[in-house]
Motif scaffolding. Sequence first.
Motif, PDB file in Angstrom:
ATOM      1  N   ILE A  94     -25.534   3.045 -19.227  1.00 30.51           N
ATOM      2  CA  ILE A  94     -25.766   1.611 -19.461  1.00 30.51           C
ATOM      3  C   ILE A  94     -25.425   1.247 -20.903  1.00 30.51           C
ATOM      4  O   ILE A  94     -24.784   0.204 -21.172  1.00 30.51           O
ATOM      5  CB  ILE A  94     -27.228   1.257 -19.136  1.00 30.51           C
ATOM      6  CG1 ILE A  94     -27.477   1.392 -17.633  1.00 30.51           C
ATOM      7  CG2 ILE A  94     -27.555  -0.151 -19.609  1.00 30.51           C
ATOM      8  CD1 ILE A  94     -28.916   1.200 -17.233  1.00 30.51           C
ATOM      9  N   MET A  95     -25.833   2.074 -21.837  1.00 28.55           N
ATOM     10  CA  MET A  95     -25.549   1.806 -23.246  1.00 28.55           C
ATOM     11  C   MET A  95     -24.042   1.773 -23.508  1.00 28.55           C
ATOM     12  O   MET A  95     -23.541   0.911 -24.243  1.00 28.55           O
ATOM     13  CB  MET A  95     -26.215   2.877 -24.121  1.00 28.55           C
ATOM     14  CG  MET A  95     -27.731   2.787 -24.174  1.00 28.55           C
ATOM     15  SD  MET A  95     -28.464   4.136 -25.130  1.00 28.55           S
ATOM     16  CE  MET A  95     -27.717   3.826 -26.735  1.00 28.55           C
ATOM     17  N   LEU A 137     -19.595   3.966 -14.706  1.00 28.36           N
ATOM     18  CA  LEU A 137     -20.042   3.409 -13.421  1.00 28.36           C
ATOM     19  C   LEU A 137     -20.214   4.511 -12.378  1.00 28.36           C
ATOM     20  O   LEU A 137     -21.137   4.471 -11.556  1.00 28.36           O
ATOM     21  CB  LEU A 137     -19.045   2.361 -12.923  1.00 28.36           C
ATOM     22  CG  LEU A 137     -19.089   0.995 -13.621  1.00 28.36           C
ATOM     23  CD1 LEU A 137     -17.927   0.127 -13.158  1.00 28.36           C
ATOM     24  CD2 LEU A 137     -20.428   0.291 -13.340  1.00 28.36           C
ATOM     25  N   GLN A 138     -19.303   5.478 -12.416  1.00 28.79           N
ATOM     26  CA  GLN A 138     -19.410   6.594 -11.484  1.00 28.79           C
ATOM     27  C   GLN A 138     -20.678   7.415 -11.747  1.00 28.79           C
ATOM     28  O   GLN A 138     -21.329   7.899 -10.822  1.00 28.79           O
ATOM     29  CB  GLN A 138     -18.172   7.500 -11.585  1.00 28.79           C
ATOM     30  CG  GLN A 138     -18.111   8.581 -10.514  1.00 28.79           C
ATOM     31  CD  GLN A 138     -18.082   7.994  -9.115  1.00 28.79           C
ATOM     32  OE1 GLN A 138     -17.295   7.069  -8.839  1.00 28.79           O
ATOM     33  NE2 GLN A 138     -18.944   8.501  -8.235  1.00 28.79           N
ATOM     34  N   ILE A 139     -21.011   7.555 -13.045  1.00 31.41           N
ATOM     35  CA  ILE A 139     -22.260   8.250 -13.390  1.00 31.41           C
ATOM     36  C   ILE A 139     -23.457   7.537 -12.779  1.00 31.41           C
ATOM     37  O   ILE A 139     -24.356   8.153 -12.197  1.00 31.41           O
ATOM     38  CB  ILE A 139     -22.422   8.346 -14.925  1.00 31.41           C
ATOM     39  CG1 ILE A 139     -21.395   9.325 -15.501  1.00 31.41           C
ATOM     40  CG2 ILE A 139     -23.840   8.783 -15.298  1.00 31.41           C
ATOM     41  CD1 ILE A 139     -21.452   9.445 -17.007  1.00 31.41           C
ATOM     42  N   LEU A 140     -23.464   6.204 -12.898  1.00 33.81           N
ATOM     43  CA  LEU A 140     -24.566   5.424 -12.334  1.00 33.81           C
ATOM     44  C   LEU A 140     -24.650   5.592 -10.825  1.00 33.81           C
ATOM     45  O   LEU A 140     -25.742   5.756 -10.250  1.00 33.81           O
ATOM     46  CB  LEU A 140     -24.402   3.948 -12.687  1.00 33.81           C
ATOM     47  CG  LEU A 140     -24.583   3.584 -14.167  1.00 33.81           C
ATOM     48  CD1 LEU A 140     -24.256   2.116 -14.389  1.00 33.81           C
ATOM     49  CD2 LEU A 140     -26.005   3.881 -14.616  1.00 33.81           C
ATOM     50  N   GLU A 185     -27.425   7.985  -6.152  1.00 31.46           N
ATOM     51  CA  GLU A 185     -27.439   8.776  -4.916  1.00 31.46           C
ATOM     52  C   GLU A 185     -28.383   9.970  -5.050  1.00 31.46           C
ATOM     53  O   GLU A 185     -29.063  10.355  -4.096  1.00 31.46           O
ATOM     54  CB  GLU A 185     -26.023   9.250  -4.585  1.00 31.46           C
ATOM     55  CG  GLU A 185     -25.102   8.112  -4.172  1.00 31.46           C
ATOM     56  CD  GLU A 185     -23.682   8.589  -3.883  1.00 31.46           C
ATOM     57  OE1 GLU A 185     -23.427   9.806  -4.034  1.00 31.46           O
ATOM     58  OE2 GLU A 185     -22.851   7.746  -3.500  1.00 31.46           O
ATOM     59  N   ARG A 186     -28.407  10.535  -6.240  1.00 33.25           N
ATOM     60  CA  ARG A 186     -29.307  11.667  -6.473  1.00 33.25           C
ATOM     61  C   ARG A 186     -30.771  11.245  -6.341  1.00 33.25           C
ATOM     62  O   ARG A 186     -31.591  11.953  -5.751  1.00 33.25           O
ATOM     63  CB  ARG A 186     -29.046  12.253  -7.859  1.00 33.25           C
ATOM     64  CG  ARG A 186     -29.873  13.512  -8.145  1.00 33.25           C
ATOM     65  CD  ARG A 186     -29.615  14.039  -9.529  1.00 33.25           C
ATOM     66  NE  ARG A 186     -30.461  15.189  -9.814  1.00 33.25           N
ATOM     67  CZ  ARG A 186     -30.644  15.710 -11.001  1.00 33.25           C
ATOM     68  NH1 ARG A 186     -30.039  15.161 -12.050  1.00 33.25           N
ATOM     69  NH2 ARG A 186     -31.425  16.747 -11.171  1.00 33.25           N
ATOM     70  N   GLU A 187     -31.107  10.076  -6.901  1.00 32.80           N
ATOM     71  CA  GLU A 187     -32.475   9.562  -6.795  1.00 32.80           C
ATOM     72  C   GLU A 187     -32.863   9.341  -5.336  1.00 32.80           C
ATOM     73  O   GLU A 187     -33.970   9.672  -4.909  1.00 32.80           O
ATOM     74  CB  GLU A 187     -32.606   8.246  -7.572  1.00 32.80           C
ATOM     75  CG  GLU A 187     -32.432   8.366  -9.078  1.00 32.80           C
ATOM     76  CD  GLU A 187     -33.698   8.833  -9.757  1.00 32.80           C
ATOM     77  OE1 GLU A 187     -34.713   8.998  -9.051  1.00 32.80           O
ATOM     78  OE2 GLU A 187     -33.691   9.027 -10.981  1.00 32.80           O
ATOM     79  N   ILE A 188     -31.939   8.763  -4.555  1.00 33.89           N
ATOM     80  CA  ILE A 188     -32.211   8.514  -3.134  1.00 33.89           C
ATOM     81  C   ILE A 188     -32.449   9.824  -2.404  1.00 33.89           C
ATOM     82  O   ILE A 188     -33.354   9.941  -1.566  1.00 33.89           O
ATOM     83  CB  ILE A 188     -31.047   7.731  -2.490  1.00 33.89           C
ATOM     84  CG1 ILE A 188     -30.969   6.316  -3.077  1.00 33.89           C
ATOM     85  CG2 ILE A 188     -31.229   7.674  -0.978  1.00 33.89           C
ATOM     86  CD1 ILE A 188     -32.194   5.476  -2.838  1.00 33.89           C
ATOM     87  N   THR A 189     -31.643  10.836  -2.715  1.00 36.47           N
ATOM     88  CA  THR A 189     -31.799  12.146  -2.080  1.00 36.47           C
ATOM     89  C   THR A 189     -33.162  12.745  -2.397  1.00 36.47           C
ATOM     90  O   THR A 189     -33.846  13.288  -1.520  1.00 36.47           O
ATOM     91  CB  THR A 189     -30.697  13.111  -2.550  1.00 36.47           C
ATOM     92  OG1 THR A 189     -29.419  12.569  -2.191  1.00 36.47           O
ATOM     93  CG2 THR A 189     -30.872  14.484  -1.917  1.00 36.47           C
ATOM     94  N   GLU A 201     -11.020   2.394 -18.614  1.00 36.15           N
ATOM     95  CA  GLU A 201     -11.059   3.706 -17.968  1.00 36.15           C
ATOM     96  C   GLU A 201     -12.406   4.396 -18.183  1.00 36.15           C
ATOM     97  O   GLU A 201     -12.906   5.113 -17.324  1.00 36.15           O
ATOM     98  CB  GLU A 201      -9.923   4.604 -18.480  1.00 36.15           C
ATOM     99  CG  GLU A 201      -9.949   4.931 -19.976  1.00 36.15           C
ATOM    100  CD  GLU A 201      -9.269   3.856 -20.803  1.00 36.15           C
ATOM    101  OE1 GLU A 201      -9.037   4.113 -21.992  1.00 36.15           O
ATOM    102  OE2 GLU A 201      -8.968   2.787 -20.242  1.00 36.15           O
ATOM    103  N   ARG A 202     -13.012   4.161 -19.353  1.00 36.80           N
ATOM    104  CA  ARG A 202     -14.319   4.743 -19.611  1.00 36.80           C
ATOM    105  C   ARG A 202     -15.425   4.017 -18.845  1.00 36.80           C
ATOM    106  O   ARG A 202     -16.405   4.610 -18.433  1.00 36.80           O
ATOM    107  CB  ARG A 202     -14.624   4.713 -21.117  1.00 36.80           C
ATOM    108  CG  ARG A 202     -13.661   5.481 -22.004  1.00 36.80           C
ATOM    109  CD  ARG A 202     -13.543   6.941 -21.582  1.00 36.80           C
ATOM    110  NE  ARG A 202     -14.807   7.651 -21.778  1.00 36.80           N
ATOM    111  CZ  ARG A 202     -15.054   8.886 -21.345  1.00 36.80           C
ATOM    112  NH1 ARG A 202     -14.105   9.536 -20.651  1.00 36.80           N
ATOM    113  NH2 ARG A 202     -16.208   9.483 -21.572  1.00 36.80           N
TER     114      ARG A 202
END
Length: 226
Positions: free
Chosen positions: A168-169, A184-187, A192-196, A178-179
């Motif tokens: 976010i920062m 965004l991909q990290i987010l 998805e990890r949190e949902i899992t 590109e960055r």
Amino acid sequence: MKRILVIEDEQHLCKQIATILQAEGFDVIRTTSAAEGIDFARQQSPDLIVCDILMPDLSGYDVLNALQADINTAMIPFVFLSAKANHSDIREGMNLGADDYLTKPFSAQELLEAIAARLKKQEKLVNRVQVLCQQLKNLESLIEAKENLLENLTQELRRPLSNVNMAIMMLEANSPQERRQYYLQILKDEFEREITILNQATELRRLLSPENIKLLHQFNLLNKQW
């Protein structure tokens, strides 16, 4: 072998009761002194006490009160013996917590039947207490397991937050396009990890039944990190 304490100030009757009980295979402790009977009860831990009511030093009621005030003797079954047969006397003994009341003179069969009934009732009580203790242990294990689950879940949910905060920062810092896609991909990945993790927690909570707690403890799984 069941141990029975006989407290009877009439020496002949005390010996006679002891003989009857010993013939039935009981381990018998006998005394003609109420005060000595209290000491014997505390020292010998009998399975049942047969006690006269009218005695010269202390009454049977005094004996019962003294033993019920001691946590180590409070649950010993108690059978009163007395020549007093009126209803008020019987009721007084029962109100104090006596388990049975035999009126003198009584037969050997009456004595043995009263003792057998009290010992059977005590055995059921002990079995019930053991079951309740086991249920309490299961409940304590379940609570402990859920607390461990909550602690592990909290730790797992905290870990992605640093990556989310960093992404976010960087997005707020007007990073190159590109960055921005990278962050965004990290987010998305951390989301998805949190949902899992939450899905796993829901499933584990369903599986944490008292029956499964023993198995989890056997394999030392409760304190492991996911």
